[in-house]
Write an enzyme that holds these catalytic residues in place. Structure first.
Site, PDB file in Angstrom:
ATOM      1  CB  CYS A 190     -75.459 -58.461  -7.345  1.00  0.00           C
ATOM      2  SG  CYS A 190     -76.811 -57.210  -6.906  1.00  0.00           S
TER       3      CYS A 190
ATOM      4  CD  GLU B 131     -82.476 -52.040  -1.979  1.00  0.00           C
ATOM      5  OE1 GLU B 131     -83.315 -51.081  -1.991  1.00  0.00           O
ATOM      6  OE2 GLU B 131     -81.231 -51.543  -2.659  1.00  0.00           O
TER       7      GLU B 131
ATOM      8  CB  CYS C  38     -73.289 -50.214  -9.797  1.00  0.00           C
ATOM      9  SG  CYS C  38     -74.827 -51.053 -10.583  1.00  0.00           S
TER      10      CYS C  38
ATOM     11  CG  ASP D 159     -74.356 -49.307  -6.198  1.00  0.00           C
ATOM     12  OD1 ASP D 159     -74.204 -50.239  -7.134  1.00  0.00           O
ATOM     13  OD2 ASP D 159     -75.301 -49.599  -5.237  1.00  0.00           O
ATOM     14  CB  SER D 160     -77.866 -48.826  -9.184  1.00  0.00           C
ATOM     15  OG  SER D 160     -77.720 -49.827  -8.195  1.00  0.00           O
TER      16      SER D 160
ATOM     17  CG  HIS E 286     -78.418 -55.200  -3.168  1.00  0.00           C
ATOM     18  ND1 HIS E 286     -77.603 -54.481  -4.005  1.00  0.00           N
ATOM     19  CD2 HIS E 286     -79.426 -54.726  -2.641  1.00  0.00           C
ATOM     20  CE1 HIS E 286     -78.447 -53.394  -3.817  1.00  0.00           C
ATOM     21  NE2 HIS E 286     -79.275 -53.475  -3.098  1.00  0.00           N
TER      22      HIS E 286
HETATM   23  N1  DGL Z   1     -76.001 -52.366  -7.840  1.00  0.00           N
HETATM   24  C1  DGL Z   1     -76.785 -53.245  -8.693  1.00  0.00           C
HETATM   25  C2  DGL Z   1     -75.409 -54.316  -9.184  1.00  0.00           C
HETATM   26  O1  DGL Z   1     -74.498 -54.420  -8.453  1.00  0.00           O
HETATM   27  C3  DGL Z   1     -77.793 -54.125  -8.006  1.00  0.00           C
HETATM   28  C4  DGL Z   1     -78.884 -53.224  -7.678  1.00  0.00           C
HETATM   29  C5  DGL Z   1     -79.548 -52.601  -9.120  1.00  0.00           C
HETATM   30  O2  DGL Z   1     -80.170 -53.580  -9.597  1.00  0.00           O
HETATM   31  O3  DGL Z   1     -79.537 -51.470  -9.301  1.00  0.00           O
HETATM   32  O4  DGL Z   1     -75.749 -54.840 -10.011  1.00  0.00           O
END
Ligand code: DGL
Length: 268
Positions: free
Chosen positions: A187, A155, A76, A13-14, A189
């Protein structure tokens, strides 16, 4: 598929949001080994260009390949939207993203054929969720809304604060008017905002959690291809990050439901 079924499932993931996917994998596949890579040095991806997202995603897979993985899960949504075809061309092991499973569940769930999708700006701009839903059922009307403030709010741990509810109300007002009965949380989050999203959208709207859906697909794929782990050793759960691990370890509890004390730094 790697020929070693006892290798781990690689997840990237990012940053730390992908732990919502790990949480579901742990629930469905408690015996499997998991290696997670969070690109915490370069998060967020949701505001970056397609070229950068593709380059980062390729590098993330290369890192996971050094850790004995049999498949890759792109947790992600932003990476899944832009990089999946390139990753599949570039690497020979199976790679699953979150868009298809989420879109499929939404199409199966909607009764009035009106689906909403919320995600980062990059994911919405890619149009990938809309394309996938239309491919599955062209009659479904899709309304997409970028919600860039949700990631920082999550976050910060502000899942149920007034400010989060107010932001959600603003973002979702137009979407609500379209009378969607199904909303995709596109997303990593957003599963943490479920209580507030339910309140704002109303009880009648079903929330589709892409993390849960991709975990189900991973389980199916491993069973179908007979690649599930057979050794009954204690599962190995490794957490790697590209920036210093302290912040990651602290916030992990919220995403995963349990603490991570041994996250390690992995280089790019
Ligand atoms: N992991 C990213 C997503 O699911 C969210 C956080 C980011 O913008 O990197 O799109």
């Amino acid at each position: 598929m790697s020929n070693n079924r006892n290798y781990a499932i690689g997840v990237f993931d990012s940053g730390l949001g992908g732990l919502t996917v790990v949480k579901e994998l742990l629930r469905l596949l408690p015996n499997e080994d998991i290696v997670y890579f969070g690109d915490t040095a370069r998060v967020p991806y949701g505001t970056k260009s397609k070229e950068s997202i593709i380059r980062f995603s390729k590098e993330n897979v290369s890192i996971l390949l050094k850790h004995k993985v049999k498949m890759i899960v792109v947790a992600c949504n932003t990476s899944s939207s832009f990089a999946l075809p390139v990753l599949r061309e570039s690497f020979s092991l199976p790679i699953l993203g979150v868009i298809k499973p989420g879109a499929k569940k939404a199409v199966e769930t909607t009764r009035n054929r009106r689906v909403g999708i919320i995600a980062t700006s990059a994911t919405i701009n890619s149009g990938e969720y809309v394309r996938e839903i239309k491919r599955l059922n062209p009659a479904v009307k899709v309304t997409a809304q970028a919600c860039p403030l949700f990631v920082p709010l999550v976050e910060e741990g502000w899942f149920e604060k007034d400010v989060t509810r107010d932001v959600a109300r603003q973002y979702l007002a137009a979407l609500k008017k379209t009378q969607v009965d199904t909303l995709i949380l596109g997303c990593t989050h957003y599963p943490l905002l479920k209580p507030i999203l339910k309140k704002v959208m109303g009880q009648g709207v079903m929330l589709v959690d892409s993390a849960q859906e991709v975990a189900r697909e991973v389980k199916q794929l491993l069973e179908y291809t007979r690649q599930n782990k057979v050794v009954k050793s204690r599962p190995r759960h490794e957490f790697l990050v590209s920036d210093e691990p302290k912040h990651f370890s602290k916030l992990a509890q919220k995403f995963l439901g349990r603490a991570i004390h041994d996250a390690k730094r992995a280089g790019i």
